[in-house]
Design a protein around this motif. Structure first.
Motif, PDB file in Angstrom:
ATOM      1  N   GLN A 177       2.228   1.557  -3.327  1.00 14.96           N
ATOM      2  CA  GLN A 177       1.153   2.185  -4.251  1.00 14.96           C
ATOM      3  C   GLN A 177       0.950   3.628  -3.990  1.00 14.96           C
ATOM      4  O   GLN A 177       0.598   4.496  -4.919  1.00 14.96           O
ATOM      5  CB  GLN A 177      -0.164   1.254  -3.963  1.00 14.96           C
ATOM      6  CG  GLN A 177      -0.234  -0.122  -4.933  1.00 14.96           C
ATOM      7  CD  GLN A 177      -1.487  -0.456  -4.960  1.00 14.96           C
ATOM      8  OE1 GLN A 177      -2.557  -0.162  -4.398  1.00 14.96           O
ATOM      9  NE2 GLN A 177      -1.661  -1.849  -5.574  1.00 14.96           N
ATOM     10  N   THR A 223      -7.062   4.696 -10.755  1.00 18.01           N
ATOM     11  CA  THR A 223      -6.852   3.909  -9.568  1.00 18.01           C
ATOM     12  C   THR A 223      -6.193   2.903  -9.669  1.00 18.01           C
ATOM     13  O   THR A 223      -6.025   1.928 -10.780  1.00 18.01           O
ATOM     14  CB  THR A 223      -8.466   3.346  -9.028  1.00 18.01           C
ATOM     15  OG1 THR A 223      -9.336   4.202  -9.290  1.00 18.01           O
ATOM     16  CG2 THR A 223      -8.171   2.598  -7.927  1.00 18.01           C
ATOM     17  N   LYS A 233      -6.107   7.710  -4.803  1.00 16.24           N
ATOM     18  CA  LYS A 233      -6.432   7.819  -6.183  1.00 16.24           C
ATOM     19  C   LYS A 233      -5.764   9.186  -6.746  1.00 16.24           C
ATOM     20  O   LYS A 233      -5.691  10.205  -6.140  1.00 16.24           O
ATOM     21  CB  LYS A 233      -7.674   7.808  -6.557  1.00 16.24           C
ATOM     22  CG  LYS A 233      -8.512   6.344  -6.112  1.00 16.24           C
ATOM     23  CD  LYS A 233      -9.939   6.484  -6.249  1.00 16.24           C
ATOM     24  CE  LYS A 233     -10.665   5.021  -5.656  1.00 16.24           C
ATOM     25  NZ  LYS A 233     -11.796   5.079  -5.978  1.00 16.24           N
ATOM     26  N   LEU A 255      -3.775  -6.630  -3.762  1.00 23.20           N
ATOM     27  CA  LEU A 255      -4.099  -6.059  -2.272  1.00 23.20           C
ATOM     28  C   LEU A 255      -5.191  -6.748  -1.829  1.00 23.20           C
ATOM     29  O   LEU A 255      -5.248  -7.297  -0.665  1.00 23.20           O
ATOM     30  CB  LEU A 255      -4.283  -4.689  -2.337  1.00 23.20           C
ATOM     31  CG  LEU A 255      -2.876  -3.686  -2.615  1.00 23.20           C
ATOM     32  CD1 LEU A 255      -3.470  -2.152  -2.546  1.00 23.20           C
ATOM     33  CD2 LEU A 255      -2.035  -4.060  -1.598  1.00 23.20           C
ATOM     34  N   ASN A 256      -6.163  -6.924  -2.672  1.00 26.52           N
ATOM     35  CA  ASN A 256      -7.391  -7.733  -2.440  1.00 26.52           C
ATOM     36  C   ASN A 256      -7.135  -9.187  -1.807  1.00 26.52           C
ATOM     37  O   ASN A 256      -7.808  -9.598  -1.169  1.00 26.52           O
ATOM     38  CB  ASN A 256      -8.568  -7.758  -3.468  1.00 26.52           C
ATOM     39  CG  ASN A 256      -9.082  -6.490  -3.597  1.00 26.52           C
ATOM     40  OD1 ASN A 256      -9.311  -5.579  -2.591  1.00 26.52           O
ATOM     41  ND2 ASN A 256      -9.495  -6.065  -4.766  1.00 26.52           N
ATOM     42  N   LYS A 298      -4.596  -0.967  -9.812  1.00 26.65           N
ATOM     43  CA  LYS A 298      -5.304  -2.200  -9.509  1.00 26.65           C
ATOM     44  C   LYS A 298      -4.953  -3.027  -8.251  1.00 26.65           C
ATOM     45  O   LYS A 298      -4.042  -3.029  -7.771  1.00 26.65           O
ATOM     46  CB  LYS A 298      -4.621  -3.241 -10.632  1.00 26.65           C
ATOM     47  CG  LYS A 298      -5.164  -2.586 -11.921  1.00 26.65           C
ATOM     48  CD  LYS A 298      -4.672  -3.643 -13.177  1.00 26.65           C
ATOM     49  CE  LYS A 298      -5.372  -3.005 -14.462  1.00 26.65           C
ATOM     50  NZ  LYS A 298      -4.916  -3.989 -15.642  1.00 26.65           N
ATOM     51  N   LEU A 299      -6.188  -3.388  -7.503  1.00 24.17           N
ATOM     52  CA  LEU A 299      -6.048  -3.852  -6.133  1.00 24.17           C
ATOM     53  C   LEU A 299      -6.152  -5.249  -6.357  1.00 24.17           C
ATOM     54  O   LEU A 299      -6.661  -5.809  -5.067  1.00 24.17           O
ATOM     55  CB  LEU A 299      -7.314  -3.158  -5.382  1.00 24.17           C
ATOM     56  CG  LEU A 299      -7.150  -1.400  -5.373  1.00 24.17           C
ATOM     57  CD1 LEU A 299      -8.557  -1.047  -4.572  1.00 24.17           C
ATOM     58  CD2 LEU A 299      -6.052  -1.136  -4.763  1.00 24.17           C
ATOM     59  N   MET A 330       0.874  -1.097  -0.020  1.00 22.45           N
ATOM     60  CA  MET A 330       0.195  -0.235   0.169  1.00 22.45           C
ATOM     61  C   MET A 330       0.796   1.226   0.074  1.00 22.45           C
ATOM     62  O   MET A 330       0.466   2.207  -0.743  1.00 22.45           O
ATOM     63  CB  MET A 330      -1.095   0.178   1.154  1.00 22.45           C
ATOM     64  CG  MET A 330      -2.008  -1.039   1.168  1.00 22.45           C
ATOM     65  SD  MET A 330      -3.286  -1.018   2.619  1.00 22.45           S
ATOM     66  CE  MET A 330      -3.783   0.464   2.580  1.00 22.45           C
TER      67      MET A 330
END
Length: 321
Positions: free
Chosen positions: A159, A308, A190, A314-315, A310-311, A156
């Motif tokens: 990012q 944004t 974002k 992370l997800n 890409k998560l 995070m």
């Protein structure tokens, strides 16, 4: 012994009184007298010794009688004490028997309680072992989760740094359009590129003007260098109802066509993956300023390009936590 003493006396008397016996007889008698006298002395000595011995024996007898009486007294006393002791012993035996009976009953009861306590203890030990195993498992899971959280925080942070760098890159690329209704912001993880319609479209039109096209092309160049960014293009209008071209039904339709027009310009850059692009029309339903002034309406008529990261990764980490 008395007879002998009398005989000696008689003989002595005879010797002194008789004058008519012969010398030989006299001599014999005299010898006998001497023998008897000697024997008498011996017997007297023996008598004295016997008397002394008798006296000593009498004293010993008295002492023995005293000892006997004392022994008898002690015996009687011991017999009395023995009887009392025996009675006490019998009472103790009876008490012990009763106590043993009670003790056996109490022992059996205690043994039963002990068995129950042991069973409870075993159950608690098993529960404790299971709890310890569960805690150990939880500790291991917590350590693994902590490691994933650290990894997630690292990603995070990376990012955030990447999005901050992207914002700076966009700001530099779009610097010549600053003050023409274009802003670049980094918030909530974002990057928002907001362009007012005065930079992009004519009134009621969804055709992008020259300056607006140049600005969008600059955005496309940055997106081409960042293939892991999802791009949402939102069209927004003010609250004045649309009354222009018959091909457009309302503001929502107009905002969607304008968003699609921006997507099409970005797609002209072949290094941008179309799968990362999404067009959406919001109409007049997401204003950023009041619509009761011309300035407010101008701000609301805009295109927002929302970048944004890409998560997916992370997800995945979040789901594993």
């Amino acid at each position: 012994m008395r007879i002998k003493m009398i005989s000696v006396a008689v003989l002595a008397l005879a010797l002194t009184t008789t004058s008519c016996v012969s010398k030989k007889v006299y001599k014999d008698l005299e010898n006998k007298y001497a023998d008897l006298k000697k024997e008498n002395r011996d017997m007297a000595d023996q008598n004295a010794a016997l008397t002394k011995e008798k006296n000593e024996l009498d004293l010993k007898a008295k002492d023995l009688e005293s000892k006997l009486a004392k022994t008898t007294e002690d015996r009687d006393k011991n017999a009395t004490e023995l009887a009392a002791t025996k009675k006490s012993l019998d009472a103790l035996k009876a008490s012990y028997a009763a106590l043993e009976k009670d003790s056996n009953s109490a022992l059996e009861s205690n043994m039963k309680k002990n068995r129950e306590l042991l069973a409870q203890l075993e159950a608690k030990e098993k529960a404790l072992a299971a709890e310890q195993e569960r805690l150990l498992k939880l500790k291991t899971e917590l350590q693994e989760r902590s490691a994933r959280v650290d990894e997630l925080e690292g990603k995070m942070n990376a990012q955030q740094a990447s999005m901050a760098a992207l914002k700076d890159k966009l700001s530099k690329a779009l610097n010549s359009f600053q003050g023409k209704g274009l802003t670049v912001e980094h918030k909530n993880g974002k990057v928002y590129v907001s362009m007012e319609n005065k930079l992009l479209f004519g009134s009621g039109s969804w055709t992008v003007g020259t300056d607006g096209r140049k600005a969008v092309e600059e955005v496309a160049k940055v997106l081409a260098d960042n293939p892991d960014i999802s791009v949402l293009i939102e069209g927004h209008t003010d609250n004045v109802p649309y009354s222009g071209n018959a091909q457009i039904s309302d503001n929502w339709d107009l905002s969607t066509k304008r968003a699609t027009a921006i997507v099409n310009i970005i797609r002209e850059n072949k290094n941008v993956d179309p799968k990362n692009l999404t067009a959406a029309g919001r109409g007049e339903f997401a204003p950023i300023a009041p619509n009761d002034t011309a300035e407010g309406k101008s701000k609301n008529r805009r295109i927002e390009i929302i970048l944004t990261p890409k998560l997916d990764e992370l997800n995945k980490l979040l789901n594993e936590i």
